[in-house]
Design a protein around this motif. Structure first.
Motif, PDB file in Angstrom:
ATOM      1  N   ALA A  51      22.291 -14.715  33.156  1.00 50.10           N
ATOM      2  CA  ALA A  51      21.070 -15.114  33.963  1.00 50.10           C
ATOM      3  C   ALA A  51      20.175 -13.646  34.156  1.00 50.10           C
ATOM      4  CB  ALA A  51      21.344 -15.662  35.379  1.00 50.10           C
ATOM      5  N   PRO A  52      20.928 -12.568  34.597  1.00 49.96           N
ATOM      6  CA  PRO A  52      20.100 -11.413  35.018  1.00 49.96           C
ATOM      7  C   PRO A  52      19.268 -10.811  33.723  1.00 49.96           C
ATOM      8  CG  PRO A  52      22.560 -11.187  35.465  1.00 49.96           C
ATOM      9  CD  PRO A  52      22.495 -12.490  34.778  1.00 49.96           C
ATOM     10  N   GLY A  53      19.993 -11.046  32.540  1.00 55.22           N
ATOM     11  CA  GLY A  53      19.106 -10.830  31.212  1.00 55.22           C
ATOM     12  C   GLY A  53      17.878 -11.378  31.005  1.00 55.22           C
ATOM     13  N   ILE A  54      18.146 -12.940  31.354  1.00 53.30           N
ATOM     14  CA  ILE A  54      17.134 -13.648  31.295  1.00 53.30           C
ATOM     15  C   ILE A  54      16.090 -13.591  32.217  1.00 53.30           C
ATOM     16  CG2 ILE A  54      16.410 -16.144  31.267  1.00 53.30           C
ATOM     17  CD1 ILE A  54      19.234 -16.844  30.076  1.00 53.30           C
ATOM     18  N   LEU A  55      16.185 -13.293  33.584  1.00 52.25           N
ATOM     19  CA  LEU A  55      15.507 -13.004  34.601  1.00 52.25           C
ATOM     20  C   LEU A  55      14.629 -11.820  34.073  1.00 52.25           C
ATOM     21  CD1 LEU A  55      14.442 -13.701  37.363  1.00 52.25           C
ATOM     22  CD2 LEU A  55      15.905 -11.834  38.219  1.00 52.25           C
ATOM     23  N   TRP A  56      15.114 -10.835  33.594  1.00 50.86           N
ATOM     24  CA  TRP A  56      14.231  -9.403  33.298  1.00 50.86           C
ATOM     25  C   TRP A  56      13.380  -9.825  31.970  1.00 50.86           C
ATOM     26  CZ3 TRP A  56      12.724  -6.098  36.814  1.00 50.86           C
ATOM     27  CH2 TRP A  56      13.340  -6.031  37.816  1.00 50.86           C
ATOM     28  N   VAL A  57      14.016 -10.553  31.274  1.00 50.60           N
ATOM     29  CA  VAL A  57      13.230 -10.587  30.095  1.00 50.60           C
ATOM     30  C   VAL A  57      11.839 -11.470  30.321  1.00 50.60           C
ATOM     31  CG1 VAL A  57      13.025 -11.962  27.877  1.00 50.60           C
ATOM     32  CG2 VAL A  57      14.843 -10.737  28.398  1.00 50.60           C
ATOM     33  N   ALA A  58      12.039 -12.321  31.239  1.00 53.16           N
ATOM     34  CA  ALA A  58      10.973 -12.987  31.850  1.00 53.16           C
ATOM     35  C   ALA A  58      10.068 -12.267  32.666  1.00 53.16           C
ATOM     36  CB  ALA A  58      11.423 -14.202  32.883  1.00 53.16           C
ATOM     37  N   PHE A  59      10.402 -11.290  33.290  1.00 52.16           N
ATOM     38  CA  PHE A  59       9.711 -10.401  34.312  1.00 52.16           C
ATOM     39  C   PHE A  59       8.956  -9.356  33.241  1.00 52.16           C
ATOM     40  CE2 PHE A  59      12.366 -10.279  38.650  1.00 52.16           C
ATOM     41  CZ  PHE A  59      11.689 -11.768  38.762  1.00 52.16           C
ATOM     42  N   THR A  60       9.812  -8.965  32.318  1.00 49.52           N
ATOM     43  CA  THR A  60       9.260  -7.725  31.447  1.00 49.52           C
ATOM     44  C   THR A  60       7.962  -8.367  30.658  1.00 49.52           C
ATOM     45  OG1 THR A  60      11.323  -6.829  31.052  1.00 49.52           O
ATOM     46  CG2 THR A  60       9.620  -6.187  29.393  1.00 49.52           C
ATOM     47  N   PHE A  61       8.102  -9.816  30.092  1.00 51.77           N
ATOM     48  CA  PHE A  61       6.916 -10.306  29.226  1.00 51.77           C
ATOM     49  C   PHE A  61       5.864 -10.713  30.253  1.00 51.77           C
ATOM     50  CE2 PHE A  61      10.374 -10.033  26.267  1.00 51.77           C
ATOM     51  CZ  PHE A  61       9.636  -9.700  24.937  1.00 51.77           C
ATOM     52  N   ALA A  62       6.148 -11.304  31.479  1.00 53.88           N
ATOM     53  CA  ALA A  62       5.024 -11.804  32.189  1.00 53.88           C
ATOM     54  C   ALA A  62       4.426 -10.477  32.726  1.00 53.88           C
ATOM     55  CB  ALA A  62       5.499 -12.433  33.521  1.00 53.88           C
ATOM     56  N   GLY A  63       5.123  -9.291  32.819  1.00 54.61           N
ATOM     57  CA  GLY A  63       4.494  -7.968  33.478  1.00 54.61           C
ATOM     58  C   GLY A  63       3.347  -7.545  32.298  1.00 54.61           C
ATOM     59  N   ILE A  64       3.992  -7.485  30.843  1.00 53.87           N
ATOM     60  CA  ILE A  64       3.149  -7.116  29.991  1.00 53.87           C
ATOM     61  C   ILE A  64       1.710  -7.937  29.865  1.00 53.87           C
ATOM     62  CG2 ILE A  64       2.988  -6.806  27.474  1.00 53.87           C
ATOM     63  CD1 ILE A  64       5.955  -6.271  27.445  1.00 53.87           C
ATOM     64  N   LEU A  65       1.863  -9.227  29.973  1.00 52.23           N
ATOM     65  CA  LEU A  65       0.897 -10.137  30.143  1.00 52.23           C
ATOM     66  C   LEU A  65      -0.254  -9.609  31.255  1.00 52.23           C
ATOM     67  CD1 LEU A  65       0.510 -12.753  28.553  1.00 52.23           C
ATOM     68  CD2 LEU A  65       1.138 -13.957  30.257  1.00 52.23           C
ATOM     69  N   GLY A  66       0.540  -9.464  32.370  1.00 53.49           N
ATOM     70  CA  GLY A  66      -0.281  -8.938  33.633  1.00 53.49           C
ATOM     71  C   GLY A  66      -1.180  -7.534  33.168  1.00 53.49           C
ATOM     72  N   LEU A  67      -0.280  -6.728  32.776  1.00 51.49           N
ATOM     73  CA  LEU A  67      -0.937  -5.303  32.371  1.00 51.49           C
ATOM     74  C   LEU A  67      -2.115  -5.495  31.343  1.00 51.49           C
ATOM     75  CD1 LEU A  67       2.283  -3.288  31.827  1.00 51.49           C
ATOM     76  CD2 LEU A  67       0.490  -2.872  33.526  1.00 51.49           C
ATOM     77  N   ASN A  68      -1.811  -6.248  30.223  1.00 50.90           N
ATOM     78  CA  ASN A  68      -2.938  -6.469  29.260  1.00 50.90           C
ATOM     79  C   ASN A  68      -4.230  -7.081  29.827  1.00 50.90           C
ATOM     80  OD1 ASN A  68      -2.385  -5.369  27.119  1.00 50.90           O
ATOM     81  ND2 ASN A  68      -1.158  -7.120  26.397  1.00 50.90           N
ATOM     82  N   ARG A  69      -3.956  -8.116  30.879  1.00 53.33           N
ATOM     83  CA  ARG A  69      -4.953  -8.771  31.435  1.00 53.33           C
ATOM     84  C   ARG A  69      -5.786  -7.857  32.637  1.00 53.33           C
ATOM     85  NH1 ARG A  69      -8.634 -11.757  31.513  1.00 53.33           N
ATOM     86  NH2 ARG A  69      -9.229 -12.126  33.684  1.00 53.33           N
ATOM     87  N   SER A  70      -4.933  -7.121  33.236  1.00 53.68           N
ATOM     88  CA  SER A  70      -5.546  -6.168  34.270  1.00 53.68           C
ATOM     89  C   SER A  70      -6.589  -5.316  33.563  1.00 53.68           C
ATOM     90  CB  SER A  70      -4.375  -5.504  35.058  1.00 53.68           C
ATOM     91  OG  SER A  70      -4.871  -4.045  35.174  1.00 53.68           O
ATOM     92  N   LEU A  71      -5.984  -4.618  32.358  1.00 47.93           N
ATOM     93  CA  LEU A  71      -6.894  -3.773  31.526  1.00 47.93           C
ATOM     94  C   LEU A  71      -8.111  -4.364  31.054  1.00 47.93           C
ATOM     95  CD1 LEU A  71      -6.386  -0.709  31.392  1.00 47.93           C
ATOM     96  CD2 LEU A  71      -6.434  -1.081  28.924  1.00 47.93           C
ATOM     97  N   SER A  72      -7.936  -5.973  30.515  1.00 46.63           N
ATOM     98  CA  SER A  72      -9.117  -6.474  29.847  1.00 46.63           C
ATOM     99  C   SER A  72     -10.270  -6.608  30.919  1.00 46.63           C
ATOM    100  CB  SER A  72      -8.641  -7.554  29.004  1.00 46.63           C
ATOM    101  OG  SER A  72      -8.473  -8.734  30.073  1.00 46.63           O
ATOM    102  N   ILE A  73      -9.910  -6.478  32.204  1.00 44.95           N
ATOM    103  CA  ILE A  73     -10.957  -6.780  33.250  1.00 44.95           C
ATOM    104  C   ILE A  73     -11.740  -5.571  33.303  1.00 44.95           C
ATOM    105  CG2 ILE A  73     -11.268  -6.918  35.757  1.00 44.95           C
ATOM    106  CD1 ILE A  73      -9.022  -8.783  35.859  1.00 44.95           C
TER     107      ILE A  73
END
Lengths: 221, 240, 223
Positions: A51-73
């Motif tokens: 579970a911990p690994g899965i949680l952080w994979v989810a956080f990491t990839f969601a985070g990358i999405l958020g970073l890209n989105r924030s910059l594209s603004i």
């Protein structure tokens, strides 16, 4: 401080208007939780182990999405140039974007976390709060590096694709430390946890200072 | 805003190279307050590069530049406060409405009594009725009007305009010109780059032609000389 | 001149190092012959870390001086990094097969090495997608510096992680036979000199590349 809060406030107003960033991060995080459940088909005890690994994979990839989105603004309409014209130093601009990236990631994670607890049959007790606290530290470290790397990747011809390629090798210590600390919390064996927390704290501080100093080179033409 | 009577813009041998390409080959210019300067030149001549260096967006390879007596390398933040920069890109957030956009920039620049100023500017650029619509829904002309309001928001003493007439309708051109004339009257300095010689010479008190990174003509734009120089320059058809 | 001296020195030292590694050094009691690969594996691993620091140093110097010669050094260091990482991973795998029975184990050092290799590759991908020469140098320098900072964090995180996972044992420790140690030093020296030689050659090539680029630019400008 004022320009910093202005940047954060502006990002929040934009998000309240279009609701694009958090919703896509949340959706993506959820999909990761679901896909990994199918991929591993964990049962009982195994589930707590992976579970911990899965949680952080989810956080990491969601985070990358958020970073890209924030910059594209900021890239849309060349808004970044508008920020660079304003009377604030480049370091403060970096800190402002770190703050807003961190806040967005935290909001998405706070929403993903209960679903994670539910999906993996964990408990809503002190553990839950401890993991939330850990996420806070890990996400801050992630946002500190992610903000500068997303600005670097925005200059490349591949833009969004480039970010994970640059980010994942550098943030492995963060991911590893967060996963290990989360496992420690879940298994209740928390004696070794402090070294991971120090690592996250140290990483955040070092990268925040280094990025603050070099951000100027990343944004100047 | 000016420190004593120091020039609005003073550049000393500004050079800029991109790899092997020389964009500016030593530009030395001094603009006084209340000057309205038109900067002409073909694409790639170095006009935009010069403005970007003055606006601290780009770092010169060589040379010094002072704005109102302040060196742009030493105190870039102080310099940025004095500059208004408008290009064909308006730097506005599409998801925010005009008021929110201006409010954001007002906070960045620390504009006093922002709400009154924003409201006055929006009336001035004719966006009062659209002030609650997101910028996304604006036409190019409306966008540029709001861009003009953004540039004027913090009352800059040096206004740099890079091809400001692109995409503007006749009304907006008139409005922009009126605002620029007013600014010059109030002692501000304007530097404008354009392809459009008629618009450029309309109110300019000085004109310069830049070619392959060098100033090839610099003089008063009153009367025929600048027009002749420009025509000569165009006729010569320097290889691109 | 330096380059030629280094070239001759590396040739002589390499022959000597081969003798030291394959003939002079005594046989290892448990592993037999396969252990001898460490005389190449270990120095390559160390040199890959040296490359990462050289890359970061070149990056800092470029950001301060804005002189493209530092960027050329960065390219050289990063290429050396890829080479050393690849050699160290390949020799490691060759050694692991007879000793551990597997080509790959998620051992701390291997993982660290792999990650360093990924960092160098990411560095080159970044360069490849930056069209403007100066911008490429600048952003690559920043990434190089950030990567250099990452090395100790990676090192500690992976070390701590490994101590919490069961894994094949070969934690050096204890004392090493003095003859083995001497052989290791000699091969480390030989490989260091060879890498330095390669670096000087690479810098010479980079200079020529830049000249060619300049001449091409001139030709295009006069077309």
């Amino acid at each position: 401080m004022k320009p910093l809060s202005a940047i954060v406030f502006k990002d929040i107003v934009i998000e309240l208007r279009n609701k694009e960033t958090i919703s896509s991060m949340l959706m993506f995080g959820l999909l990761v939780l679901v896909v990994f459940n199918f991929a591993f088909q964990p049962t009982g005890a195994e589930r707590a182990l992976i579970a911990p690994g899965i949680l952080w994979v989810a956080f990491t990839f969601a985070g990358i999405l958020g970073l890209n989105r924030s910059l594209s603004i900021e890239l849309d309409n060349d808004c970044l140039q508008g920020l660079l014209l304003a009377p604030l130093d480049r370091g403060s601009l970096y800190l402002g974007k770190v703050a807003s990236n961190f806040i967005f990631m935290m909001i998405a994670e706070v929403m993903i976390l209960p679903i994670f607890v539910l999906f993996y049959n964990l408990r809503f007790d002190l553990q839950f709060l401890q993991i939330a606290g850990l996420s806070f530290l890990g996400t801050f470290a992630f946002a500190a590096v992610g903000t500068i790397l997303s600005t670097i990747s925005a200059n490349t011809r591949m833009k969004e694709v480039m970010l994970p390629i640059l980010l994942i090798p550098l943030t492995l210590p963060v991911i590893l430390a967060s996963v290990m600390a989360t496992s420690a919390v879940l298994s209740g064996e928390t004696e070794g946890i402090s070294s991971w927390l120090y690592l996250l704290g140290g990483f955040s501080i070092v990268y925040l200072v280094a990025s603050y100093l070099v951000f100027e080179f990343v944004v100047e033409e | 805003m000016h420190a004593g009577d120091s020039p609005a813009l003073e550049s000393e041998d500004i050079r800029k190279t991109f790899g092997h390409f020389t964009a500016l080959a030593g530009v030395t210019l001094t603009f006084q307050p209340s000057e309205f300067v038109a900067l002409f030149g073909r694409n790639g001549a170095g006009k935009t590069t010069f403005l970007k260096i003055a606006a601290t967006l780009m770092r010169a390879t060589h040379g010094r530049l002072r704005i109102g007596g302040t060196d742009i390398r030493e105190e870039p933040e102080a310099v940025r406060r004095q500059i208004g920069f408008l290009s064909h890109n308006t730097y506005l957030y599409r998801d925010l409405n005009p008021v929110e956009n201006l409010r954001f920039f007002a906070r960045l620049y620390g504009v006093a009594d922002a709400e009154t100023r924003i409201s006055a500017l929006l009336s001035r650029v004719g966006l009062k009725r659209r002030m609650n619509d997101p910028v996304r829904s604006f036409s190019r002309g409306l966008n540029q009007r709001l861009g003009i309001a953004r540039v004027m928001l913090h009352d800059p003493s040096l206004i740099l305009l890079d091809e400001p007439y692109t995409g503007l309708d006749a009304n907006a051109v008139e409005m922009l010109n009126a605002m620029l004339d007013e600014a010059v009257g109030a002692g501000k300095t304007i530097v404008l780059t354009t392809h459009d010689i008629e618009q450029g010479l309309r109110a300019a008190t000085r004109a310069a032609i830049i070619d392959r990174g060098r100033i090839v003509f610099d003089g008063s734009s009153r009367g025929a000389p600048v027009r002749d120089a420009y025509n000569e320059y165009v006729r010569m058809g320097v290889p691109q | 001149m330096t380059s030629r001296v280094l070239g001759i020195a590396s040739l002589v030292l390499m022959v000597f190092a081969l003798y030291m590694a394959l003939i002079y050094a005594p046989q290892e009691a448990q592993q037999g012959t396969p252990y001898r690969i460490i005389y190449f594996h270990v120095p390559m691993g160390i040199l890959s870390f040296v490359s990462a620091y050289l890359l970061g140093f070149a990056g800092i110097m470029f950001l301060i001086k804005r002189d493209l010669k530092w960027d050329r050094l960065a390219i050289g260091a990063a290429e050396l990094g890829v080479l050393c990482t690849a050699c160290s991973l390949i020799t490691g795998s060759i050694w692991a097969k007879p000793i551990w029975g597997v080509w790959w184990a998620w051992d701390a050092r291997i993982t660290l090495q792999l990650l360093l290799g990924l960092f160098f590759i990411a560095y080159f991908m970044l360069r490849a997608y930056l069209p403007d020469r100066e911008k490429r140098a600048k952003l690559a320098a920043v990434f190089g510096v950030l990567g250099m900072i990452d090395v100790p964090f990676n090192y500690y995180s992976i070390e701590w992680w490994a101590t919490q996972h069961p894994q094949p044992v070969l934690r050096g420790g204890g004392s090493i036979d003095p003859d083995m140690r001497l052989a290791l030093y000699v091969s480390a020296l030989a490989l260091t000199v060879t890498c330095a030689y390669l670096l000087t050659r690479r810098l010479a090539i980079a200079r020529v590349e830049e000249e060619v680029e300049y001449l091409e630019h001139l030709v295009h400008a006069h077309e």
